[in-house]
Motif scaffolding. Structure first.
Motif, PDB file in Angstrom:
ATOM      1  N   ARG A  87      63.161  36.907 110.577  1.00 14.97           N
ATOM      2  CA  ARG A  87      62.506  36.555 109.323  1.00 14.97           C
ATOM      3  C   ARG A  87      61.131  36.018 109.706  1.00 14.97           C
ATOM      4  N   SER A  88      60.099  36.529 109.071  1.00 16.63           N
ATOM      5  CA  SER A  88      58.729  36.128 109.384  1.00 16.63           C
ATOM      6  C   SER A  88      57.963  35.821 108.114  1.00 16.63           C
ATOM      7  N   THR A  89      57.039  34.907 108.218  1.00 11.00           N
ATOM      8  CA  THR A  89      56.079  34.648 107.152  1.00 11.00           C
ATOM      9  C   THR A  89      54.710  34.950 107.728  1.00 11.00           C
ATOM     10  N   LEU A  90      54.007  35.859 107.073  1.00  7.47           N
ATOM     11  CA  LEU A  90      52.692  36.285 107.553  1.00  7.47           C
ATOM     12  C   LEU A  90      51.648  36.069 106.473  1.00  7.47           C
ATOM     13  N   PRO A  91      50.404  35.814 106.867  1.00  9.99           N
ATOM     14  CA  PRO A  91      49.345  35.743 105.862  1.00  9.99           C
ATOM     15  C   PRO A  91      49.076  37.138 105.307  1.00  9.99           C
ATOM     16  N   LEU A  92      48.888  37.240 104.013  1.00 11.48           N
ATOM     17  CA  LEU A  92      48.561  38.507 103.378  1.00 11.48           C
ATOM     18  C   LEU A  92      47.069  38.506 103.105  1.00 11.48           C
ATOM     19  N   ALA A  93      46.344  39.303 103.868  1.00  9.60           N
ATOM     20  CA  ALA A  93      44.890  39.319 103.773  1.00  9.60           C
ATOM     21  C   ALA A  93      44.383  40.715 104.111  1.00  9.60           C
ATOM     22  N   THR A  94      43.091  40.927 103.922  1.00  7.07           N
ATOM     23  CA  THR A  94      42.498  42.216 104.270  1.00  7.07           C
ATOM     24  C   THR A  94      42.457  42.412 105.781  1.00  7.07           C
ATOM     25  N   ALA A  95      42.554  41.332 106.546  1.00 10.16           N
ATOM     26  CA  ALA A  95      42.707  41.437 107.997  1.00 10.16           C
ATOM     27  C   ALA A  95      44.197  41.667 108.277  1.00 10.16           C
ATOM     28  N   PRO A  96      44.555  42.662 109.080  1.00 11.05           N
ATOM     29  CA  PRO A  96      45.961  42.972 109.325  1.00 11.05           C
ATOM     30  C   PRO A  96      46.718  41.840 110.020  1.00 11.05           C
ATOM     31  N   SER A  97      48.002  41.689 109.654  1.00  8.40           N
ATOM     32  CA  SER A  97      48.938  40.773 110.315  1.00  8.40           C
ATOM     33  C   SER A  97      50.077  41.614 110.857  1.00  8.40           C
ATOM     34  N   THR A  98      50.570  41.279 112.034  1.00  7.62           N
ATOM     35  CA  THR A  98      51.621  42.078 112.659  1.00  7.62           C
ATOM     36  C   THR A  98      52.882  41.263 112.886  1.00  7.62           C
ATOM     37  N   ALA A  99      54.020  41.874 112.568  1.00  5.37           N
ATOM     38  CA  ALA A  99      55.335  41.266 112.798  1.00  5.37           C
ATOM     39  C   ALA A  99      56.111  42.148 113.762  1.00  5.37           C
ATOM     40  N   ARG A 100      56.826  41.517 114.669  1.00  3.03           N
ATOM     41  CA  ARG A 100      57.684  42.266 115.589  1.00  3.03           C
ATOM     42  C   ARG A 100      58.977  42.624 114.862  1.00  3.03           C
ATOM     43  N   LEU A 101      59.426  43.848 115.083  1.00  2.00           N
ATOM     44  CA  LEU A 101      60.699  44.324 114.552  1.00  2.00           C
ATOM     45  C   LEU A 101      61.606  44.663 115.732  1.00  2.00           C
ATOM     46  N   PRO A 102      62.904  44.733 115.524  1.00  3.63           N
ATOM     47  CA  PRO A 102      63.805  45.049 116.633  1.00  3.63           C
ATOM     48  C   PRO A 102      63.496  46.376 117.321  1.00  3.63           C
ATOM     49  N   ASN A 103      62.929  47.321 116.586  1.00  2.00           N
ATOM     50  CA  ASN A 103      62.641  48.632 117.169  1.00  2.00           C
ATOM     51  C   ASN A 103      61.155  48.981 117.160  1.00  2.00           C
ATOM     52  N   GLY A 104      60.280  47.979 117.095  1.00  2.00           N
ATOM     53  CA  GLY A 104      58.839  48.237 117.064  1.00  2.00           C
ATOM     54  C   GLY A 104      58.091  47.101 116.399  1.00  2.00           C
ATOM     55  N   SER A 105      57.133  47.452 115.542  1.00  2.00           N
ATOM     56  CA  SER A 105      56.358  46.429 114.844  1.00  2.00           C
ATOM     57  C   SER A 105      55.918  46.945 113.482  1.00  2.00           C
ATOM     58  N   ALA A 106      55.504  46.011 112.629  1.00  2.00           N
ATOM     59  CA  ALA A 106      54.966  46.341 111.303  1.00  2.00           C
ATOM     60  C   ALA A 106      53.654  45.597 111.144  1.00  2.00           C
ATOM     61  N   THR A 107      52.614  46.318 110.755  1.00  4.14           N
ATOM     62  CA  THR A 107      51.304  45.722 110.504  1.00  4.14           C
ATOM     63  C   THR A 107      51.052  45.763 109.008  1.00  4.14           C
ATOM     64  N   ILE A 108      50.854  44.582 108.421  1.00  2.88           N
ATOM     65  CA  ILE A 108      50.739  44.436 106.970  1.00  2.88           C
ATOM     66  C   ILE A 108      49.289  44.118 106.619  1.00  2.88           C
ATOM     67  N   THR A 109      48.751  44.848 105.626  1.00  2.00           N
ATOM     68  CA  THR A 109      47.361  44.663 105.207  1.00  2.00           C
ATOM     69  C   THR A 109      47.278  44.650 103.687  1.00  2.00           C
ATOM     70  N   LEU A 110      46.573  43.680 103.135  1.00  2.00           N
ATOM     71  CA  LEU A 110      46.302  43.648 101.696  1.00  2.00           C
ATOM     72  C   LEU A 110      45.206  44.653 101.390  1.00  2.00           C
ATOM     73  N   ARG A 111      45.489  45.609 100.513  1.00  2.00           N
ATOM     74  CA  ARG A 111      44.506  46.637 100.138  1.00  2.00           C
ATOM     75  C   ARG A 111      43.716  46.243  98.890  1.00  2.00           C
ATOM     76  N   ASP A 112      44.398  45.591  97.922  1.00  2.00           N
ATOM     77  CA  ASP A 112      43.733  45.245  96.668  1.00  2.00           C
ATOM     78  C   ASP A 112      44.573  44.195  95.948  1.00  2.00           C
ATOM     79  N   GLN A 113      43.910  43.419  95.104  1.00  4.49           N
ATOM     80  CA  GLN A 113      44.610  42.446  94.270  1.00  4.49           C
ATOM     81  C   GLN A 113      43.935  42.439  92.908  1.00  4.49           C
ATOM     82  N   THR A 114      44.667  42.901  91.892  1.00  2.00           N
ATOM     83  CA  THR A 114      44.134  42.910  90.531  1.00  2.00           C
ATOM     84  C   THR A 114      45.245  42.583  89.547  1.00  2.00           C
ATOM     85  N   ASP A 115      44.910  41.843  88.516  1.00  2.00           N
ATOM     86  CA  ASP A 115      45.839  41.490  87.441  1.00  2.00           C
ATOM     87  C   ASP A 115      47.159  40.923  87.951  1.00  2.00           C
ATOM     88  N   GLY A 116      47.106  40.123  89.012  1.00  2.00           N
ATOM     89  CA  GLY A 116      48.307  39.499  89.550  1.00  2.00           C
ATOM     90  C   GLY A 116      49.197  40.431  90.351  1.00  2.00           C
TER      91      GLY A 116
END
Length: 92
Positions: free
Chosen positions: A17-46
């Motif tokens: 279980r990971s908590t990552l910042p959600l931003a336009t700069a990518p954040s990476t989480a380790r997964l059991p079989n690799g990794s996931a890179t999370i990036t905020l693309r847009d934020q509108t109307d909530g």
């Protein structure tokens, strides 16, 4: 756990279980079989448009989803016919 994708499986285990910042700069989480890179693309109307790049064994696949704060999003990454990694995201 009675709704998809959970109803397809008979046994579950939380492997991390990971908590990552959600931003336009990518954040990476380790997964059991690799990794996931999370990036905020847009934020509108909530609503948040998020891109997730999964890296596993030299290959990469990307998914995108849109959610409001508190809404969960799930995707299943299969590694074998009898096992799957269910990855969940909640924007906070």
């Amino acid at each position: 756990m009675r709704q998809p994708p959970f109803n397809a499986f008979g046994e579950y285990r939380v492997v991390s279980r990971s908590t990552l910042p959600l931003a336009t700069a990518p954040s990476t989480a380790r997964l059991p079989n690799g990794s996931a890179t999370i990036t905020l693309r847009d934020q509108t109307d909530g609503r948040y448009a998020v891109s997730v790049a999964f890296a596993q064994g030299g290959s990469t696949s990307t998914i995108e989803f849109v959610a409001r704060a508190g809404e969960p999003f799930f995707t299943v990454r299969s590694s074998r016919p009898d096992r799957a990694l269910v990855v969940g995201f909640i924007v906070r």
